[in-house]
Scaffold this motif. Sequence first.
Motif, PDB file in Angstrom:
ATOM      1  N   GLN A  28       5.807   7.380   3.023  1.00 38.63           N
ATOM      2  CA  GLN A  28       4.366   7.571   2.931  1.00 38.63           C
ATOM      3  C   GLN A  28       3.666   6.341   2.381  1.00 38.63           C
TER       4      GLN A  28
ATOM      5  N   LEU B 146      -0.176   5.018   0.550  1.00 38.88           N
ATOM      6  CA  LEU B 146      -1.053   5.574  -0.481  1.00 38.88           C
ATOM      7  C   LEU B 146      -2.115   6.491   0.118  1.00 38.88           C
ATOM      8  N   THR B 147      -2.374   6.339   1.408  1.00 40.27           N
ATOM      9  CA  THR B 147      -3.295   7.244   2.107  1.00 40.27           C
ATOM     10  C   THR B 147      -2.584   7.809   3.327  1.00 40.27           C
ATOM     11  N   GLY B 148      -3.086   8.952   3.803  1.00 41.17           N
ATOM     12  CA  GLY B 148      -2.514   9.563   5.001  1.00 41.17           C
ATOM     13  C   GLY B 148      -1.266  10.374   4.712  1.00 41.17           C
TER      14      GLY B 148
ATOM     15  N   ASN C 280       0.805  -1.235   0.000  1.00 42.80           N
ATOM     16  CA  ASN C 280       0.000   0.000   0.000  1.00 42.80           C
ATOM     17  C   ASN C 280       0.831   1.274   0.000  1.00 42.80           C
ATOM     18  N   THR C 281       1.932   1.232  -0.746  1.00 40.97           N
ATOM     19  CA  THR C 281       2.808   2.396  -0.834  1.00 40.97           C
ATOM     20  C   THR C 281       3.155   2.676  -2.296  1.00 40.97           C
TER      21      THR C 281
END
Length: 252
Positions: free
Chosen positions: A183, A185-187, A37-38
């Motif tokens: 980071q 993908l979110t936040g 998820n990055t």
Amino acid sequence: MQIQLVRHATLRLEYAGLIFLIDPMFSAKGEMPAVPNTPNQRPNPGVGMPITVEEVVAGVDAILVTHTHFDHLDEAAIRLLPKHLPVFCQPPDLDKLVQHGFEQVISIEEEYTWQGVYLHRTGGQHGTGEIGQQMGPVSGFVLERAGEQTLYVAGDTIWCEEVEQAVTAYRPDAIVVFAGAAQFLTGGPITMTKEDIVQVANAAPDSRILVVHMETWNHCLLSRRELNECLQEKQLAGRVHVPQDGEIISFH
């Protein structure tokens, strides 16, 4: 005091006649998967070791682990490190390090004195909101000894109240910050951005600052070039240094 950036967050620190190995990560280039998820889904680490593992561990007196995410303590390091060396850590990581076979694990709640060196544990925030919660507890450490410069290794944290408090309380001569603006993908970012580093420099006008944790892990998006351009623009390049892998920095 002398610090060698091995790679990412792995540092060889010569302090008060002792050698500390900080956040050892020994995997060969591409040996570990990308963080899920990055951005930039490429294998980790993205670069190889600039020196051999034998050179990294030669003469080491103690190991300091800020937290046990894979990019700070990987399976290769667990396998290759001498198990008899003292390992200093934050309390939540004690059991895990013992299970890994380390024979002398010392968790530091607030402070601990070893061989005349005072080790103080500091807080941090590994991101904000839900992601910050999921990343779990992280710590930094301050090393102090009479007649030596004071060093603050901030650990995996963004600029936050805990970092500001550490800078104010200890007035370190040198600060190592873990950057890369990592980071998902979110936040938001979970390690320091260029703006965070400017905040640290402004809060600690008398400190020399080393910026590491860059250009190795797939979701670290801030490059050395971009950061150096920012430092030039803010007239901080003389005091904030972005070392290359393998580089040795001496503090007099």
